[in-house]
Design an enzyme around this catalytic site. Structure first.
Site, PDB file in Angstrom:
ATOM      1  N   HIS A 126      62.565   3.810 -51.541  1.00  0.00           N
ATOM      2  CA  HIS A 126      62.977   2.540 -50.934  1.00  0.00           C
ATOM      3  C   HIS A 126      63.630   2.768 -49.571  1.00  0.00           C
ATOM      4  O   HIS A 126      63.996   3.898 -49.203  1.00  0.00           O
ATOM      5  CB  HIS A 126      63.942   1.816 -51.859  1.00  0.00           C
ATOM      6  CG  HIS A 126      65.185   2.617 -52.120  1.00  0.00           C
ATOM      7  ND1 HIS A 126      66.207   2.726 -51.201  1.00  0.00           N
ATOM      8  CD2 HIS A 126      65.553   3.368 -53.182  1.00  0.00           C
ATOM      9  CE1 HIS A 126      67.158   3.501 -51.685  1.00  0.00           C
ATOM     10  NE2 HIS A 126      66.786   3.910 -52.885  1.00  0.00           N
ATOM     11  N   GLN A 179      66.568   2.353 -46.494  1.00  0.00           N
ATOM     12  CA  GLN A 179      67.996   2.683 -46.439  1.00  0.00           C
ATOM     13  C   GLN A 179      68.844   1.528 -46.976  1.00  0.00           C
ATOM     14  O   GLN A 179      68.558   0.358 -46.734  1.00  0.00           O
ATOM     15  CB  GLN A 179      68.405   2.971 -44.997  1.00  0.00           C
ATOM     16  CG  GLN A 179      69.849   3.430 -44.851  1.00  0.00           C
ATOM     17  CD  GLN A 179      70.306   3.405 -43.403  1.00  0.00           C
ATOM     18  OE1 GLN A 179      70.582   2.345 -42.846  1.00  0.00           O
ATOM     19  NE2 GLN A 179      70.348   4.562 -42.783  1.00  0.00           N
ATOM     20  N   VAL A 229      73.060   0.059 -47.856  1.00  0.00           N
ATOM     21  CA  VAL A 229      74.406   0.084 -47.278  1.00  0.00           C
ATOM     22  C   VAL A 229      75.194   1.296 -47.766  1.00  0.00           C
ATOM     23  O   VAL A 229      76.098   1.769 -47.062  1.00  0.00           O
ATOM     24  CB  VAL A 229      75.160  -1.221 -47.593  1.00  0.00           C
ATOM     25  CG1 VAL A 229      74.498  -2.395 -46.889  1.00  0.00           C
ATOM     26  CG2 VAL A 229      75.224  -1.481 -49.099  1.00  0.00           C
ATOM     27  N   TRP A 230      74.899   1.811 -48.943  1.00  0.00           N
ATOM     28  CA  TRP A 230      75.592   3.007 -49.423  1.00  0.00           C
ATOM     29  C   TRP A 230      74.946   4.275 -48.896  1.00  0.00           C
ATOM     30  O   TRP A 230      75.634   5.243 -48.572  1.00  0.00           O
ATOM     31  CB  TRP A 230      75.628   3.031 -50.949  1.00  0.00           C
ATOM     32  CG  TRP A 230      76.691   2.154 -51.541  1.00  0.00           C
ATOM     33  CD1 TRP A 230      77.539   1.314 -50.872  1.00  0.00           C
ATOM     34  CD2 TRP A 230      77.013   2.024 -52.920  1.00  0.00           C
ATOM     35  NE1 TRP A 230      78.365   0.668 -51.742  1.00  0.00           N
ATOM     36  CE2 TRP A 230      78.072   1.078 -53.009  1.00  0.00           C
ATOM     37  CE3 TRP A 230      76.530   2.592 -54.087  1.00  0.00           C
ATOM     38  CZ2 TRP A 230      78.637   0.708 -54.223  1.00  0.00           C
ATOM     39  CZ3 TRP A 230      77.088   2.228 -55.303  1.00  0.00           C
ATOM     40  CH2 TRP A 230      78.132   1.292 -55.371  1.00  0.00           C
ATOM     41  N   ARG A 233      66.617  -3.011 -54.356  1.00  0.00           N
ATOM     42  CA  ARG A 233      66.307  -2.289 -53.129  1.00  0.00           C
ATOM     43  C   ARG A 233      64.869  -1.782 -53.104  1.00  0.00           C
ATOM     44  O   ARG A 233      64.250  -1.705 -52.044  1.00  0.00           O
ATOM     45  CB  ARG A 233      67.295  -1.148 -52.893  1.00  0.00           C
ATOM     46  CG  ARG A 233      67.360  -0.076 -53.985  1.00  0.00           C
ATOM     47  CD  ARG A 233      68.537   0.854 -53.688  1.00  0.00           C
ATOM     48  NE  ARG A 233      68.685   1.961 -54.624  1.00  0.00           N
ATOM     49  CZ  ARG A 233      69.411   1.923 -55.727  1.00  0.00           C
ATOM     50  NH1 ARG A 233      70.034   0.805 -56.078  1.00  0.00           N
ATOM     51  NH2 ARG A 233      69.532   2.999 -56.492  1.00  0.00           N
ATOM     52  N   GLU A 272      66.442   4.285 -60.782  1.00  0.00           N
ATOM     53  CA  GLU A 272      67.113   5.506 -60.352  1.00  0.00           C
ATOM     54  C   GLU A 272      67.976   6.060 -61.477  1.00  0.00           C
ATOM     55  O   GLU A 272      68.347   5.349 -62.425  1.00  0.00           O
ATOM     56  CB  GLU A 272      67.969   5.216 -59.111  1.00  0.00           C
ATOM     57  CG  GLU A 272      68.738   6.413 -58.542  1.00  0.00           C
ATOM     58  CD  GLU A 272      67.860   7.583 -58.091  1.00  0.00           C
ATOM     59  OE1 GLU A 272      67.207   8.199 -58.969  1.00  0.00           O
ATOM     60  OE2 GLU A 272      67.874   7.903 -56.886  1.00  0.00           O
TER      61      GLU A 272
END
Length: 204
Positions: A11, A13, A15-16, A60, A84
């Site tokens: 996926h 990028q 925010v983390w 995401r 994930e």
């Protein structure tokens, strides 16, 4: 059995990930850069059509697949086995932050991330097994086809090692990272897997 081509994409990028934080099962959003990467993957798909698009159930991954589905007029299919890994106490944290709190555990993870996963994390062997089974189900559903699969960095690295018979404990060394929205091409023919390309940017 007719071989199936799977095009695996990490996926865009989030925010983390922009801060190198472990996202795992946490449902975090794409950054503007991540959305641009998703659009690049969509342009790639328009030029290299596939028969189907499958994604992890996490938002995401679905958001990264959306431009490709839009370009091809396809409805994405969700596969729970593509989610994930759960990183336990590392969810939302960086490895450096964890090492500051528990240097021995961080060092053990770096030496062998399968024998010494993060506290509370999913067993990497179980993650590799569920991810590999998911890819085999997808391949069986599209014999002879080309399928885009959008999932996650650690899960895909574990699965690649499992399918290619590379020791799982080596996944961080052999496959340091999969680039966001980059493509890795596999050919699955029954129980046999061939790696045709690795980590190719979708913008090219």
């Amino acid at each position: 059995m007719t071989p199936t081509t799977l095009l695996l994409a990490r996926h865009g990028q989030t925010v983390w990930h922009a801060e190198n934080r472990y996202a795992g099962v946490s449902d975090v959003a794409l950054t503007d850069t991540g959305r641009d990467q998703a659009e690049a993957l969509g342009r790639w798909a328009a030029a290299h059509p596939v028969d189907a698009v499958w994604t992890s159930p996490l938002s995401r991954a679905a958001a990264t697949a959306e431009p490709a589905c839009r370009a091809l007029g396809l409805v994405p299919r969700r596969e729970p086995g593509l989610r994930e890994c759960d990183f336990g106490v590392l969810e939302g944290r960086t490895l450096a932050e964890f090492a500051a709190d528990d240097p021995a555990a961080a060092e053990a993870f770096c030496v062998d991330p399968v024998a010494h996963p993060f506290p509370g994390a999913e067993d990497p062997r179980a993650a590799a097994a569920r991810g590999g089974a998911a890819l085999h189900r997808i391949a069986a559903a599209h014999p002879g086809g080309r399928v885009l699969v959008v999932a996650h960095n650690t899960l895909l690295r574990l699965v690649l090692c499992s399918l290619l018979r590379i020791p799982l404990s080596e996944y961080r060394r052999v496959l340091p990272r999969l680039r966001n929205a980059a493509l890795t091409e596999l050919r699955i023919d029954g129980g046999q897997t061939a790696l045709l390309s690795l980590n190719v940017p979708s913008c090219c």
